[in-house]
Scaffold this motif. Structure first.
Motif, PDB file in Angstrom:
ATOM      1  N   THR A 231       0.838  -1.197   0.000  1.00 21.04           N
ATOM      2  CA  THR A 231       0.000   0.000   0.000  1.00 21.04           C
ATOM      3  C   THR A 231       0.870   1.243   0.000  1.00 21.04           C
ATOM      4  N   GLN A 232       0.537   2.141  -0.897  1.00 17.60           N
ATOM      5  CA  GLN A 232       1.329   3.334  -1.125  1.00 17.60           C
ATOM      6  C   GLN A 232       0.475   4.574  -0.857  1.00 17.60           C
ATOM      7  N   ILE A 233       1.046   5.539  -0.149  1.00 17.87           N
ATOM      8  CA  ILE A 233       0.428   6.862  -0.027  1.00 17.87           C
ATOM      9  C   ILE A 233       0.993   7.675  -1.175  1.00 17.87           C
ATOM     10  N   ASP A 234       0.201   7.845  -2.219  1.00 17.39           N
ATOM     11  CA  ASP A 234       0.660   8.402  -3.482  1.00 17.39           C
ATOM     12  C   ASP A 234       0.214   9.862  -3.581  1.00 17.39           C
ATOM     13  N   ILE A 235       1.150  10.769  -3.854  1.00 11.46           N
ATOM     14  CA  ILE A 235       0.873  12.204  -3.788  1.00 11.46           C
ATOM     15  C   ILE A 235       1.501  12.905  -4.988  1.00 11.46           C
ATOM     16  N   GLU A 236       0.795  13.849  -5.571  1.00  8.66           N
ATOM     17  CA  GLU A 236       1.334  14.634  -6.674  1.00  8.66           C
ATOM     18  C   GLU A 236       0.758  16.045  -6.602  1.00  8.66           C
ATOM     19  N   THR A 237       1.570  17.031  -6.973  1.00  2.00           N
ATOM     20  CA  THR A 237       1.127  18.415  -6.924  1.00  2.00           C
ATOM     21  C   THR A 237       1.787  19.207  -8.035  1.00  2.00           C
ATOM     22  N   SER A 238       1.128  20.269  -8.477  1.00  6.99           N
ATOM     23  CA  SER A 238       1.641  21.107  -9.557  1.00  6.99           C
ATOM     24  C   SER A 238       2.165  22.440  -9.017  1.00  6.99           C
ATOM     25  N   PHE A 239       3.084  23.025  -9.788  1.00 11.35           N
ATOM     26  CA  PHE A 239       3.594  24.381  -9.547  1.00 11.35           C
ATOM     27  C   PHE A 239       4.412  24.522  -8.262  1.00 11.35           C
ATOM     28  N   LEU A 240       4.893  23.432  -7.710  1.00 17.73           N
ATOM     29  CA  LEU A 240       5.775  23.487  -6.545  1.00 17.73           C
ATOM     30  C   LEU A 240       7.120  22.864  -6.898  1.00 17.73           C
ATOM     31  N   GLY A 241       8.182  23.393  -6.305  1.00 21.23           N
ATOM     32  CA  GLY A 241       9.515  22.849  -6.514  1.00 21.23           C
ATOM     33  C   GLY A 241       9.923  21.912  -5.399  1.00 21.23           C
ATOM     34  N   VAL A 242      11.206  21.503  -5.422  1.00 14.53           N
ATOM     35  CA  VAL A 242      11.717  20.531  -4.453  1.00 14.53           C
ATOM     36  C   VAL A 242      11.520  21.009  -3.021  1.00 14.53           C
ATOM     37  N   ALA A 243      11.898  22.261  -2.752  1.00 15.14           N
ATOM     38  CA  ALA A 243      11.840  22.760  -1.373  1.00 15.14           C
ATOM     39  C   ALA A 243      10.407  22.772  -0.850  1.00 15.14           C
ATOM     40  N   GLU A 244       9.449  23.185  -1.709  1.00 12.11           N
ATOM     41  CA  GLU A 244       8.060  23.275  -1.258  1.00 12.11           C
ATOM     42  C   GLU A 244       7.451  21.891  -1.053  1.00 12.11           C
ATOM     43  N   ILE A 245       7.725  20.961  -1.968  1.00  9.96           N
ATOM     44  CA  ILE A 245       7.155  19.609  -1.850  1.00  9.96           C
ATOM     45  C   ILE A 245       7.707  18.907  -0.615  1.00  9.96           C
ATOM     46  N   THR A 246       9.029  18.943  -0.447  1.00 12.00           N
ATOM     47  CA  THR A 246       9.615  18.248   0.705  1.00 12.00           C
ATOM     48  C   THR A 246       9.181  18.895   2.013  1.00 12.00           C
ATOM     49  N   GLY A 247       9.020  20.230   2.024  1.00  9.77           N
ATOM     50  CA  GLY A 247       8.544  20.890   3.240  1.00  9.77           C
ATOM     51  C   GLY A 247       7.139  20.472   3.597  1.00  9.77           C
ATOM     52  N   LEU A 248       6.267  20.386   2.591  1.00 14.21           N
ATOM     53  CA  LEU A 248       4.877  19.982   2.809  1.00 14.21           C
ATOM     54  C   LEU A 248       4.803  18.546   3.337  1.00 14.21           C
ATOM     55  N   MET A 249       5.614  17.656   2.751  1.00 17.01           N
ATOM     56  CA  MET A 249       5.572  16.237   3.143  1.00 17.01           C
ATOM     57  C   MET A 249       6.231  16.002   4.499  1.00 17.01           C
ATOM     58  N   GLU A 250       7.261  16.771   4.786  1.00 14.70           N
ATOM     59  CA  GLU A 250       7.899  16.662   6.096  1.00 14.70           C
ATOM     60  C   GLU A 250       6.920  17.046   7.198  1.00 14.70           C
ATOM     61  N   THR A 251       6.158  18.101   6.967  1.00 17.78           N
ATOM     62  CA  THR A 251       5.152  18.516   7.940  1.00 17.78           C
ATOM     63  C   THR A 251       4.086  17.438   8.108  1.00 17.78           C
ATOM     64  N   MET A 252       3.732  16.768   7.005  1.00 15.03           N
ATOM     65  CA  MET A 252       2.737  15.695   7.094  1.00 15.03           C
ATOM     66  C   MET A 252       3.232  14.562   7.988  1.00 15.03           C
ATOM     67  N   ILE A 253       4.468  14.125   7.782  1.00 17.34           N
ATOM     68  CA  ILE A 253       4.996  13.016   8.588  1.00 17.34           C
ATOM     69  C   ILE A 253       5.086  13.414  10.054  1.00 17.34           C
ATOM     70  N   ARG A 254       5.504  14.647  10.329  1.00 15.41           N
ATOM     71  CA  ARG A 254       5.544  15.096  11.724  1.00 15.41           C
ATOM     72  C   ARG A 254       4.143  15.063  12.339  1.00 15.41           C
ATOM     73  N   SER A 255       3.141  15.507  11.577  1.00 14.93           N
ATOM     74  CA  SER A 255       1.778  15.537  12.120  1.00 14.93           C
ATOM     75  C   SER A 255       1.247  14.128  12.369  1.00 14.93           C
ATOM     76  N   ILE A 256       1.603  13.168  11.498  1.00 12.13           N
ATOM     77  CA  ILE A 256       1.158  11.779  11.683  1.00 12.13           C
ATOM     78  C   ILE A 256       1.736  11.205  12.968  1.00 12.13           C
ATOM     79  N   PHE A 257       3.039  11.400  13.196  1.00 11.97           N
ATOM     80  CA  PHE A 257       3.666  10.881  14.412  1.00 11.97           C
ATOM     81  C   PHE A 257       3.082  11.556  15.645  1.00 11.97           C
ATOM     82  N   ARG A 258       2.799  12.844  15.535  1.00  8.68           N
ATOM     83  CA  ARG A 258       2.235  13.563  16.678  1.00  8.68           C
ATOM     84  C   ARG A 258       0.834  13.052  17.000  1.00  8.68           C
ATOM     85  N   GLU A 259      -0.006  12.880  15.969  1.00 10.07           N
ATOM     86  CA  GLU A 259      -1.399  12.474  16.192  1.00 10.07           C
ATOM     87  C   GLU A 259      -1.522  11.036  16.670  1.00 10.07           C
ATOM     88  N   THR A 260      -0.735  10.134  16.080  1.00 12.39           N
ATOM     89  CA  THR A 260      -0.946   8.716  16.358  1.00 12.39           C
ATOM     90  C   THR A 260      -0.102   8.195  17.507  1.00 12.39           C
TER      91      THR A 260
END
Length: 586
Positions: A231-260
């Protein structure tokens, strides 16, 4: 109707008559009083049956483990000294007035609370294995992680869109699972290895932010962290570069660990280049809990008398590296031999070493069969480069860079955990700036290191024509405690660049048109800059649960031989089915 789950019955129900349903976890006869621990997905509650209700008592005497029963009774406090602080229901018990057997059970092949079980037996009786509290916790954790992902992505404007399960075979990576077409004789669908191309097409369709928690399929050799379907958490977005995508995903992983789990991961995650990861750790997914690092010695040892070192230094792509083990001088000869056998798994032909007994004595303070073949300058450079001190041991790897990286990288991690050098906790990082291509020596051609739709970094497009090995990708992997949990990249959004990548990979114009014509056409119709990432849900939950294998967080997994022991799949099919599919088995 039941009053509530067994695990939720507590002191707020004192004096009330409740109806409960579940499985008999354990039955105990204590001198005329029968105790039944009734279990459901939320926990256990203790039932008490006394002889004052003879019909109920007789029935309670006949039930056995895993019978499904319904109990009606009055909630009362447990006698002093018999409470169980480990259970929410531990301060109360239910005095049963009525019991109904909803379904009896055969004697199970194992106790539901037994943790010392053969995995083969567990997988054969998976429906029973999943009743075990540990497995219930794992799958509930998996559910909470998935819901945390959905909440985060929904709040960030991502849309859940399904992509096809029956698609076109493009065997550029792992082997595809093929599905024969009855309607089109001799032609096949493939199960998706990932939704990669479809999610790129969704960006071209203007959906801007997409995600999907989806099944993927790869017909490859299995390991503890691999399954034929995952099972894959598959994500794609337009008009963002490396820094923006990795920042968004890093925040997601932090929020998952915090919530669960209530865990705060560091902010921000460290970022290192692929080149630095391979140089210092011998791995593109280093476990940063282990403080050991590799020391580069190729140039230092290129002119020594020791033939092995000298020849490797002169070899194209050769590498000599050292790994210092603090207090490693305590290792016995047998332990060193065991580690030598371990690195052989990764192609290493040996494991030279030096024990530093007394650094101040120079050559005389060193113990090793190879010291006599190294001059004083080389020995001094080794000690200085590794920062070795008295009592330390230095292991050496000398071979092609891949062999050295694989063997010393794995040894670094193994020794770090074997000798208690690894820190506790969670150590995430980003590995950036991957090469676009990896040279396949067997087939004498370039392979895509990630996948062929990854964009080169700015200014590296010219290398696609002249020197593909120099091209660096806009690619990034998220690593946690030595496991790659997610990988992604900015994609190619211009047709002419995608065609150049296909050419660099040895995919001719006609073959590219046959396999990827729909993509090349779509790129000509205003494809936006886009990028994304895919996380392995199974791996993330495995780490969170502290499980040994991803099989422990998947409801119905396959074995390492890609078999389902529960349903006995794969299995033969009858001749009529084969004829309908225009297939003959050789």
């Amino acid at each position: 109707m039941r009053t509530n789950y067994c695990g939720f019955i507590d002191q707020q129900y004192l004096g009330q008559t409740v109806t409960l349903q579940g499985w008999v976890h354990r039955r105990r006869d204590h001198g005329g009083v029968i105790f039944i621990d009734l279990r459901d997905r939320e926990g256990i509650v203790q039932m008490v049956v006394d002889p004052d209700t003879p019909d109920t008592f007789s029935l309670a005497d006949s039930v056995r483990n895993e019978f499904v029963i319904e109990v009606e009774g009055v909630v009362r406090e447990r006698p002093a000294g018999t409470t169980n602080a480990g259970l929410r229901s531990g301060a109360i018990e239910v005095l049963a007035g009525r019991i109904e057997v909803l379904n009896p059970s055969l004697t199970p092949p194992f106790q539901i609370d037994d943790d010392n079980l053969s995995e083969m037996v567990r997988l054969e009786y998976r429906f029973l294995d999943l009743r075990r509290p540990a497995m219930q916790r794992n799958l509930r954790l998996r559910y909470r992680v998935a819901m945390a992902v959905r909440r985060y992505l929904d709040a960030e404007g991502f849309i859940d869109i399904e992509t096809p399960m029956l698609t076109k075979s493009t065997p550029e990576g792992a082997r595809d699972y093929l599905v024969p077409s009855r309607v089109h004789p001799g032609e096949f669908f493939a199960l998706p290895q990932s939704p990669q191309l479809f999610k790129q097409l969704l960006m071209m369709a203007g959906f801007d932010r997409y995600y999907q928690i989806t099944r993927c399929f790869r017909d490859e050799d299995l390991r503890a962290d691999r399954q034929p379907e995952f099972t894959q958490i598959d994500i794609e977005t337009s008009f963002l570069g490396v820094a923006e995508i990795t920042g968004l995903m890093e925040t997601m992983i932090r929020s998952i660990f915090r919530e669960t789990m209530g865990i705060e991961l560091q902010d921000p995650f460290p970022r290192i280049s692929y080149a630095e990861a391979m140089s210092k750790y011998g791995s593109d997914k280093p476990d940063l809990r282990v403080p050991l690092v590799l020391t580069e010695l190729t140039d230092v040892l290129g002119q020594v008398e020791f033939k092995v070192f000298r020849e490797v230094a002169a070899m194209p792509g050769g590498r000599i590296a050292a790994l210092r083990i603090p207090a490693g001088g305590q290792l016995s000869r047998k332990e060193i031999d065991d580690y030598t056998q371990f690195v052989a798994i990764y192609g290493a032909r040996g494991l030279a070493y030096i024990k530093v007994n007394e650094k101040a004595r120079g050559r005389e303070g060193l113990q090793s069969p190879i010291v006599k073949n190294l001059d004083d300058a080389a020995l001094a450079a080794i000690l200085a480069g590794t920062d070795a001190g008295d009592g330390d041991l230095i292991f050496f790897g000398a071979d092609k860079a891949k062999v050295v990286n694989d063997s010393l990288g794995a040894l670094r991690q193994k020794i770090g955990h074997d000798r208690g050098l690894a820190e506790k906790g969670w150590k995430p990082l980003w590995v950036m700036d991957f090469p676009m291509f990896d040279y396949n020596e067997d087939e004498q051609r370039w392979d895509a290191l990630h996948h062929p739709f990854t964009s080169p970094q700015d200014g590296h497009e010219a290398y696609l024509d002249t020197d593909p090995g120099k091209a660096i990708a806009k690619a990034y992997d998220m690593v946690l405690n030595g496991w790659e949990i997610g990988g992604g990249s900015v994609r190619i959004h211009r047709e002419e660049v995608q065609s150049k990548v296909f050419t660099a990979l040895g995919i001719g114009v006609d073959e590219a048109r046959l396999k990827f014509g729909f993509l090349l056409d779509a790129l000509k119709y205003g494809a936006p800059p886009h990028g994304g990432i895919a996380f392995g849900l199974d791996r993330i939950v495995t780490m969170m649960a502290g499980a040994e294998s991803i099989r422990d967080v998947i409801a119905f997994p396959k074995t390492q031989r890609a078999q389902c022991l529960l349903t006995k799949a794969p299995s033969p099919v009858d001749e009529k089915q084969l004829r309908e599919l225009h297939i003959k088995v050789r």
